[in-house]
Motif scaffolding. Structure first.
Motif, PDB file in Angstrom:
ATOM      1  N   LEU A  57     -11.983  40.872  60.376  1.00  0.00           N
ATOM      2  CA  LEU A  57     -11.888  41.502  61.695  1.00  0.00           C
ATOM      3  C   LEU A  57     -11.732  43.019  61.568  1.00  0.00           C
ATOM      4  N   ALA A  58     -10.946  43.475  60.579  1.00  0.00           N
ATOM      5  CA  ALA A  58     -10.708  44.910  60.394  1.00  0.00           C
ATOM      6  C   ALA A  58     -11.957  45.638  59.931  1.00  0.00           C
ATOM      7  N   THR A  59     -12.856  44.936  59.269  1.00  0.00           N
ATOM      8  CA  THR A  59     -14.086  45.576  58.782  1.00  0.00           C
ATOM      9  C   THR A  59     -15.288  45.278  59.677  1.00  0.00           C
ATOM     10  N   ASN A  60     -15.019  44.956  60.927  1.00  0.00           N
ATOM     11  CA  ASN A  60     -16.050  44.756  61.958  1.00  0.00           C
ATOM     12  C   ASN A  60     -17.015  43.600  61.667  1.00  0.00           C
ATOM     13  N   HIS A  61     -16.539  42.581  61.025  1.00  0.00           N
ATOM     14  CA  HIS A  61     -17.346  41.372  60.840  1.00  0.00           C
ATOM     15  C   HIS A  61     -17.256  40.532  62.119  1.00  0.00           C
ATOM     16  N   LYS A  62     -18.311  39.870  62.446  1.00  0.00           N
ATOM     17  CA  LYS A  62     -18.344  38.980  63.616  1.00  0.00           C
ATOM     18  C   LYS A  62     -18.184  37.542  63.141  1.00  0.00           C
ATOM     19  N   GLU A  90     -16.329  28.350  73.509  1.00  0.00           N
ATOM     20  CA  GLU A  90     -15.312  29.196  74.125  1.00  0.00           C
ATOM     21  C   GLU A  90     -14.518  29.980  73.082  1.00  0.00           C
ATOM     22  N   VAL A  91     -14.339  29.391  71.915  1.00  0.00           N
ATOM     23  CA  VAL A  91     -13.580  30.062  70.860  1.00  0.00           C
ATOM     24  C   VAL A  91     -14.272  31.358  70.416  1.00  0.00           C
ATOM     25  N   PHE A  95     -12.718  35.079  69.561  1.00  0.00           N
ATOM     26  CA  PHE A  95     -13.004  35.880  68.370  1.00  0.00           C
ATOM     27  C   PHE A  95     -13.515  37.270  68.758  1.00  0.00           C
ATOM     28  N   ASP A  96     -14.344  37.353  69.801  1.00  0.00           N
ATOM     29  CA  ASP A  96     -14.854  38.651  70.262  1.00  0.00           C
ATOM     30  C   ASP A  96     -13.719  39.540  70.755  1.00  0.00           C
ATOM     31  N   LYS A  97     -12.783  38.959  71.511  1.00  0.00           N
ATOM     32  CA  LYS A  97     -11.633  39.726  72.011  1.00  0.00           C
ATOM     33  C   LYS A  97     -10.759  40.201  70.859  1.00  0.00           C
ATOM     34  N   MET A  98     -10.527  39.322  69.882  1.00  0.00           N
ATOM     35  CA  MET A  98      -9.738  39.710  68.710  1.00  0.00           C
ATOM     36  C   MET A  98     -10.419  40.841  67.961  1.00  0.00           C
ATOM     37  N   LEU A 107     -12.544  43.051  69.102  1.00  0.00           N
ATOM     38  CA  LEU A 107     -12.484  44.271  69.908  1.00  0.00           C
ATOM     39  C   LEU A 107     -11.111  44.924  69.796  1.00  0.00           C
ATOM     40  N   ALA A 108     -10.054  44.121  69.870  1.00  0.00           N
ATOM     41  CA  ALA A 108      -8.692  44.660  69.759  1.00  0.00           C
ATOM     42  C   ALA A 108      -8.452  45.270  68.387  1.00  0.00           C
ATOM     43  N   VAL A 109      -8.887  44.594  67.341  1.00  0.00           N
ATOM     44  CA  VAL A 109      -8.703  45.115  65.987  1.00  0.00           C
ATOM     45  C   VAL A 109      -9.526  46.383  65.785  1.00  0.00           C
ATOM     46  N   ASN A 110     -10.732  46.423  66.344  1.00  0.00           N
ATOM     47  CA  ASN A 110     -11.574  47.619  66.229  1.00  0.00           C
ATOM     48  C   ASN A 110     -10.923  48.828  66.896  1.00  0.00           C
ATOM     49  N   LYS A 111     -10.289  48.599  68.045  1.00  0.00           N
ATOM     50  CA  LYS A 111      -9.593  49.699  68.728  1.00  0.00           C
ATOM     51  C   LYS A 111      -8.463  50.228  67.859  1.00  0.00           C
TER      52      LYS A 111
END
Length: 153
Positions: A110-115, A127-128, A132-135, A137-141
């Motif tokens: 997540l910290a290295t912008n992997h999807k 739905e999961v 993962f997308d929200k997580m 985005l938060a980590v990227n910020k």
């Protein structure tokens, strides 16, 4: 008394015997299904069902769950390049065996912008994936903020 095919089929279904044995047992017992079953039982001709006794509802559900897990994939991508593509069943096993490593890998991904995506056999979006997308985005910020602060120092 005449024996019909329905009687033979019913006896075969209940006793798991051949047509010949079912017909003979019914003829021996004047078409009485119950007496024919007892007759076959006394002769030790009743065969067990094809399903092993250990094949309980629990094991059937576990097998179905494993099959579903094998059809569903965990996909990790970095800039449209697939880094990891494994079945969910294997992912669960790895998580059980090496939980700290999996948690660390998840945070690093997540910290290295992997999807991270969970993909069903029919490519249905789950739905999961939105979680993962929200997580992500938060980590990227957070990582962007940290790198900006490090540059300004």
């Amino acid at each position: 008394m005449s024996i019909n095919l329905e009687q033979i089929d019913e006896l075969r279904k209940r006793a798991n015997v051949s047509y010949e044995d079912a017909k003979a047992a019914l003829e021996q017992n004047d078409g009485d299904l119950l007496c024919a079953l007892v007759y076959l039982e006394k002769q030790n001709k009743i065969k067990p069902d094809e399903i092993p006794s250990s094949e309980s509802k629990f094991f059937k559900k576990v097998k179905k769950l494993i099959k579903k897990g094998n059809e569903t994939k965990i996909i990790v991508k970095k800039d449209d390049a697939v880094v990891l593509n494994i079945c969910v069943t294997l992912g669960v096993i790895i998580t059980i065996v090496a939980t700290p490593i999996v948690i660390t890998a998840l945070i690093l991904a997540l910290a290295t912008n992997h999807k991270i995506r969970i993909q069903k056999k029919n490519n249905e979006d789950l739905e999961v994936n939105s979680i993962f997308d929200k997580m992500s985005l938060a980590v990227n910020k957070v990582t962007t903020k940290i790198t900006e602060e490090m540059k300004s120092e």
